[in-house]
Design a protein around this motif. Sequence first.
Motif, mmCIF file in Angstrom:
data_model
loop_
_atom_site.group_PDB
_atom_site.id
_atom_site.type_symbol
_atom_site.label_atom_id
_atom_site.label_comp_id
_atom_site.label_asym_id
_atom_site.label_seq_id
_atom_site.Cartn_x
_atom_site.Cartn_y
_atom_site.Cartn_z
ATOM 1 N N CYS A 194 7.069 -11.554 6.336
ATOM 2 C CA CYS A 194 7.613 -10.435 4.974
ATOM 3 C C CYS A 194 9.004 -12.257 4.730
ATOM 4 C CB CYS A 194 8.609 -9.927 4.017
ATOM 5 S SG CYS A 194 9.443 -9.791 2.972
ATOM 6 N N LYS A 195 8.668 -13.074 4.159
ATOM 7 C CA LYS A 195 10.025 -14.087 4.206
ATOM 8 C C LYS A 195 10.884 -14.048 2.903
ATOM 9 C CE LYS A 195 7.545 -16.714 7.403
ATOM 10 N NZ LYS A 195 6.270 -18.131 7.360
ATOM 11 N N ALA A 196 10.483 -12.964 2.162
ATOM 12 C CA ALA A 196 11.171 -12.400 1.643
ATOM 13 C C ALA A 196 13.091 -11.471 1.329
ATOM 14 C CB ALA A 196 10.895 -12.019 -0.410
ATOM 15 N N ASP A 197 13.238 -10.876 0.096
ATOM 16 C CA ASP A 197 13.598 -9.782 0.245
ATOM 17 C C ASP A 197 13.878 -9.600 -0.650
ATOM 18 O OD1 ASP A 197 15.522 -7.599 1.101
ATOM 19 O OD2 ASP A 197 16.634 -8.575 2.382
ATOM 20 N N PRO A 198 13.528 -8.568 -1.549
ATOM 21 C CA PRO A 198 12.938 -7.433 -0.868
ATOM 22 C C PRO A 198 11.947 -7.584 -0.798
ATOM 23 C CG PRO A 198 13.016 -6.861 -2.912
ATOM 24 C CD PRO A 198 13.410 -8.156 -2.889
ATOM 25 N N CYS A 199 10.848 -6.922 0.941
ATOM 26 C CA CYS A 199 8.881 -7.486 0.488
ATOM 27 C C CYS A 199 7.962 -5.930 0.122
ATOM 28 C CB CYS A 199 9.529 -7.165 2.610
ATOM 29 S SG CYS A 199 10.245 -8.232 3.678
ATOM 30 N N PRO A 200 7.428 -6.924 -0.072
ATOM 31 C CA PRO A 200 6.582 -5.978 -0.576
ATOM 32 C C PRO A 200 5.519 -4.821 -0.094
ATOM 33 C CG PRO A 200 5.068 -8.094 -0.224
ATOM 34 C CD PRO A 200 6.583 -8.418 0.449
ATOM 35 N N SER A 201 5.594 -4.121 -0.545
ATOM 36 C CA SER A 201 4.839 -2.713 0.525
ATOM 37 C C SER A 201 3.802 -2.564 0.224
ATOM 38 C CB SER A 201 5.790 -1.033 0.087
ATOM 39 O OG SER A 201 4.927 -0.864 -1.205
ATOM 40 N N TYR A 202 3.110 -2.147 1.223
ATOM 41 C CA TYR A 202 1.080 -1.924 1.767
ATOM 42 C C TYR A 202 0.861 -0.555 1.777
ATOM 43 C CZ TYR A 202 1.980 -6.932 2.072
ATOM 44 O OH TYR A 202 2.259 -8.318 1.496
ATOM 45 N N PRO A 203 0.298 0.066 0.351
ATOM 46 C CA PRO A 203 0.495 1.485 0.194
ATOM 47 C C PRO A 203 -1.544 1.738 0.962
ATOM 48 C CG PRO A 203 -0.441 0.551 -1.609
ATOM 49 C CD PRO A 203 -0.287 -1.031 -0.607
ATOM 50 N N SER A 204 -1.636 3.268 1.723
ATOM 51 C CA SER A 204 -2.943 3.124 2.201
ATOM 52 C C SER A 204 -3.258 3.759 0.515
ATOM 53 C CB SER A 204 -2.743 4.820 3.118
ATOM 54 O OG SER A 204 -2.024 5.867 1.956
ATOM 55 N N ASP A 205 -4.318 3.986 0.339
ATOM 56 C CA ASP A 205 -5.693 4.673 -0.572
ATOM 57 C C ASP A 205 -5.690 5.930 -0.851
ATOM 58 O OD1 ASP A 205 -6.363 1.608 -1.493
ATOM 59 O OD2 ASP A 205 -7.895 1.004 -0.947
ATOM 60 N N ALA A 206 -5.532 6.719 0.471
ATOM 61 C CA ALA A 206 -6.036 7.929 0.923
ATOM 62 C C ALA A 206 -4.808 7.939 1.312
ATOM 63 C CB ALA A 206 -6.751 8.484 1.244
ATOM 64 N N PRO A 207 -4.353 9.673 1.387
ATOM 65 C CA PRO A 207 -3.290 10.114 2.680
ATOM 66 C C PRO A 207 -4.036 9.497 4.322
ATOM 67 C CG PRO A 207 -3.983 11.904 1.320
ATOM 68 C CD PRO A 207 -4.821 10.810 0.854
ATOM 69 N N ALA A 208 -2.897 9.593 5.136
ATOM 70 C CA ALA A 208 -3.212 9.139 5.993
ATOM 71 C C ALA A 208 -2.083 10.266 7.038
ATOM 72 C CB ALA A 208 -2.904 7.376 6.530
ATOM 73 N N ARG A 209 -2.545 10.069 8.235
ATOM 74 C CA ARG A 209 -1.653 10.752 9.967
ATOM 75 C C ARG A 209 -1.094 9.212 10.308
ATOM 76 N NH1 ARG A 209 -1.891 15.943 12.880
ATOM 77 N NH2 ARG A 209 -0.305 15.261 14.228
ATOM 78 N N TYR A 210 -2.247 8.623 10.942
ATOM 79 C CA TYR A 210 -2.405 7.955 11.853
ATOM 80 C C TYR A 210 -2.654 6.788 10.622
ATOM 81 C CZ TYR A 210 -3.391 11.631 14.478
ATOM 82 O OH TYR A 210 -3.563 12.799 14.888
ATOM 83 N N VAL A 211 -1.981 5.576 11.556
ATOM 84 C CA VAL A 211 -1.899 4.259 11.563
ATOM 85 C C VAL A 211 -1.574 3.159 12.027
ATOM 86 C CG1 VAL A 211 -0.713 1.941 9.946
ATOM 87 C CG2 VAL A 211 -0.538 4.984 9.017
ATOM 88 N N LEU A 212 -2.629 2.742 12.052
ATOM 89 C CA LEU A 212 -3.188 1.248 13.424
ATOM 90 C C LEU A 212 -2.588 0.181 13.089
ATOM 91 C CD1 LEU A 212 -4.266 0.961 16.493
ATOM 92 C CD2 LEU A 212 -6.091 0.553 15.388
ATOM 93 N N GLU A 213 -1.731 -1.452 13.584
ATOM 94 C CA GLU A 213 -0.863 -2.264 13.805
ATOM 95 C C GLU A 213 -2.649 -2.775 14.948
ATOM 96 O OE1 GLU A 213 2.165 -2.095 11.124
ATOM 97 O OE2 GLU A 213 2.701 -2.524 13.108
ATOM 98 N N LEU A 214 -3.588 -3.627 14.009
ATOM 99 C CA LEU A 214 -4.111 -5.086 15.191
ATOM 100 C C LEU A 214 -3.759 -6.166 14.507
ATOM 101 C CD1 LEU A 214 -6.969 -3.250 14.801
ATOM 102 C CD2 LEU A 214 -6.444 -2.761 16.392
ATOM 103 N N PRO A 215 -3.813 -7.505 15.467
ATOM 104 C CA PRO A 215 -3.296 -8.882 15.055
ATOM 105 C C PRO A 215 -3.919 -9.524 13.468
ATOM 106 C CG PRO A 215 -4.149 -8.289 17.246
ATOM 107 C CD PRO A 215 -3.965 -7.056 16.922
#
Length: 150
Positions: free
Chosen positions: A104-125
Amino acid sequence: MKRLPLVFLLLTASGCATAVPKNAAPAVQLHGHRFSTELATDDASREHGLMMRTELPADHSMLFVFPDTQPRWFWMKNTLIPLDILYFDADRQLVSMQLDVPPCKADPCPSYPSDAPARYVLELPAGTARRIGVEQGDELTVDGDIGAVR
């Protein structure tokens, strides 16, 4: 007769040598690929995430662990590298993906939602999920101790 205790001792010792240490560094497995992982299990570490990083090795990830399952959304404020953001339910089944999310290079930054409820989130390259063929429903396996979730 004296050989039997010696054989038992050697077999026991060899089994211990191959066991995963209780405090081994955590790793995750997804779609047949293993990634070393950093854990975000409390509010402060989940809020900071991968902010201010200039790189993330191809075999590395960050796993966000939440105390409950609910709709989640992530944003990329102060995150300098593009990421794939994968959302998993309480059974660690993939329920949603946001792929090739740009810094994100702007302010405010967009958000990226899940399509369903989640308990774990994994970030990868960015690009990793497509490269390894990740699909909805894939199971995330966590090796090592994820510790207490706060």
